[in-house]
Design a protein around this motif. Structure first.
Motif, PDB file in Angstrom:
ATOM      1  N   TRP A 120       0.849  -1.193   0.000  1.00 15.68           N
ATOM      2  CA  TRP A 120       0.000   0.000   0.000  1.00 15.68           C
ATOM      3  C   TRP A 120       0.881   1.238   0.000  1.00 15.68           C
ATOM      4  N   LEU A 121       0.575   2.151  -0.891  1.00 18.34           N
ATOM      5  CA  LEU A 121       1.269   3.435  -0.961  1.00 18.34           C
ATOM      6  C   LEU A 121       0.286   4.522  -0.554  1.00 18.34           C
ATOM      7  N   ILE A 122       0.513   5.112   0.618  1.00 20.16           N
ATOM      8  CA  ILE A 122      -0.361   6.199   1.075  1.00 20.16           C
ATOM      9  C   ILE A 122       0.278   7.518   0.665  1.00 20.16           C
ATOM     10  N   GLY A 123      -0.299   8.141  -0.338  1.00 24.41           N
ATOM     11  CA  GLY A 123       0.221   9.386  -0.885  1.00 24.41           C
ATOM     12  C   GLY A 123       0.969   9.118  -2.183  1.00 24.41           C
ATOM     13  N   PRO A 153       1.137  -6.702  -5.977  1.00 26.05           N
ATOM     14  CA  PRO A 153      -0.041  -5.860  -6.205  1.00 26.05           C
ATOM     15  C   PRO A 153       0.096  -4.564  -5.412  1.00 26.05           C
ATOM     16  N   VAL A 154      -0.177  -3.444  -6.050  1.00 27.91           N
ATOM     17  CA  VAL A 154      -0.004  -2.130  -5.425  1.00 27.91           C
ATOM     18  C   VAL A 154      -1.358  -1.447  -5.306  1.00 27.91           C
ATOM     19  N   THR A 155      -1.629  -0.927  -4.138  1.00 20.43           N
ATOM     20  CA  THR A 155      -2.812  -0.096  -3.909  1.00 20.43           C
ATOM     21  C   THR A 155      -2.355   1.286  -3.493  1.00 20.43           C
ATOM     22  N   VAL A 156      -2.788   2.283  -4.232  1.00 17.76           N
ATOM     23  CA  VAL A 156      -2.518   3.683  -3.895  1.00 17.76           C
ATOM     24  C   VAL A 156      -3.709   4.224  -3.123  1.00 17.76           C
ATOM     25  N   ILE A 157      -3.429   4.851  -1.988  1.00 12.16           N
ATOM     26  CA  ILE A 157      -4.485   5.457  -1.169  1.00 12.16           C
ATOM     27  C   ILE A 157      -4.219   6.948  -1.139  1.00 12.16           C
ATOM     28  N   ASP A 158      -5.033   7.693  -1.876  1.00 11.32           N
ATOM     29  CA  ASP A 158      -4.817   9.127  -2.015  1.00 11.32           C
ATOM     30  C   ASP A 158      -6.123   9.771  -2.437  1.00 11.32           C
ATOM     31  N   LEU A 208      -7.561   3.885  -4.201  1.00 12.55           N
ATOM     32  CA  LEU A 208      -8.588   4.099  -3.191  1.00 12.55           C
ATOM     33  C   LEU A 208      -8.481   5.533  -2.681  1.00 12.55           C
ATOM     34  N   ARG A 209      -9.592   6.094  -2.285  1.00 17.29           N
ATOM     35  CA  ARG A 209      -9.602   7.460  -1.776  1.00 17.29           C
ATOM     36  C   ARG A 209      -9.399   7.538  -0.271  1.00 17.29           C
ATOM     37  N   GLU A 210      -9.565   6.418   0.420  1.00 13.16           N
ATOM     38  CA  GLU A 210      -9.359   6.390   1.867  1.00 13.16           C
ATOM     39  C   GLU A 210      -8.863   5.016   2.283  1.00 13.16           C
ATOM     40  N   LEU A 211      -8.324   4.937   3.476  1.00  9.90           N
ATOM     41  CA  LEU A 211      -7.789   3.682   3.985  1.00  9.90           C
ATOM     42  C   LEU A 211      -8.913   2.660   4.139  1.00  9.90           C
TER      43      LEU A 211
END
Length: 268
Positions: free
Chosen positions: A7-10, A31-36, A49-52
């Protein structure tokens, strides 16, 4: 290459550059999930994703690439989750490993300080960890290896200095290029041409310094013939160590600000 979720936050300038580097790495399979909440789009194959995510779901690797001031917004979300990521890689300036441990509680925590040229694979990333074993250290270094030079720092107290030198350094060099170009313009060169000349001169000189076995002081003397024009210019920079004093003051100001950010993160 391991395939656990990341998970990449930002995913702003720095986070986005790291993401592009990972996806371009041969054999990348995670697999990469971007949370921003703000990024417009992500590369194909990456989940946005827009939120955690709610619940107790945790990634194998968590990368924090938000602003240090946003850590307080993320902390309650992780506090509500059971378990923890196996590895946390944080690029938050000034946020120390003890603070990160209290927020995320990962099995291993690695601080990273990349600089902007990682976006073209020519950056510098400094790393520090107090608890990562050799396997986790190797894995963390592998995550940033495609972005340029990787340097481990042995003492976390030196991270403020690393941030000031290599993290903030591109900003200072961009100012130098601008000043050099404007000085050429003052001598009569067209502005656009002066900027091209200044930029190419800094680029070529940096490449030469990086490939040379001689230090920059020796290289400077090689350019400067006794009594020549380069020597006259160097005399201005060297008089009373003007340039060195300016750079010491510049890096000190950046390092002190980084220490202030660390103090704010600890108290916040």
């Amino acid at each position: 290459m391991a395939t656990g979720a990341l998970w990449l936050i930002g995913a702003g300038n720095m986070g986005g550059a790291m993401l592009r580097g990972w996806l371009a790495s041969p054999g990348w399979a995670r697999p990469v999930t971007v949370i921003d909440p703000h990024v417009a789009e992500v590369p194909n194959g990456v989940t946005l994703l827009r939120e955690l995510p709610s619940g107790d779901e945790q990634p194998d690797i968590l990368v924090l690439a938000i602003k240090p001031q946003q850590l307080g917004d993320v902390a309650p979300l992780f506090a509500a989750k059971a378990g923890a990521p196996r590895l946390l890689l944080s690029i938050l300036a000034g946020v120390e490993t003890t603070t990160l441990k209290n927020v995320v509680g990962a099995d291993a925590i690695v601080r990273a300080m990349p600089n902007l040229p990682v976006s073209i694979g020519e950056g510098v990333t400094a790393l520090y960890s107090s608890d990562a074993d050799n396997g986790a250290r190797s894995e963390a270094a592998g995550l940033v290896a495609s972005l340029g030079l990787v340097e481990w720092v042995d003492d976390e107290k030196l991270f403020d200095a690393v941030t000031a030198l290599s993290g903030c350094g591109p900003g200072f060099l961009f100012r130098f290029i601008e000043a050099m170009a404007q000085a050429g313009e003052a001598l009569g060169l067209p502005a656009a041409q002066a900027l091209r000349l200044a930029t190419a001169t800094v680029k070529g000189s940096a490449l030469l310094a990086a490939s040379s076995n001689e230090g920059p002081a020796v290289l400077a003397d090689r350019v400067a013939s006794p009594g020549g024009s380069t020597r006259e210019g160097l005399n201005v920079l060297d008089r009373d160590e003007a340039l060195k004093a300016l750079m010491r003051a510049t890096l000190l100001a950046a390092a002190e600000r980084n220490a202030e950010l660390a103090a704010a993160a600890r108290s916040g």
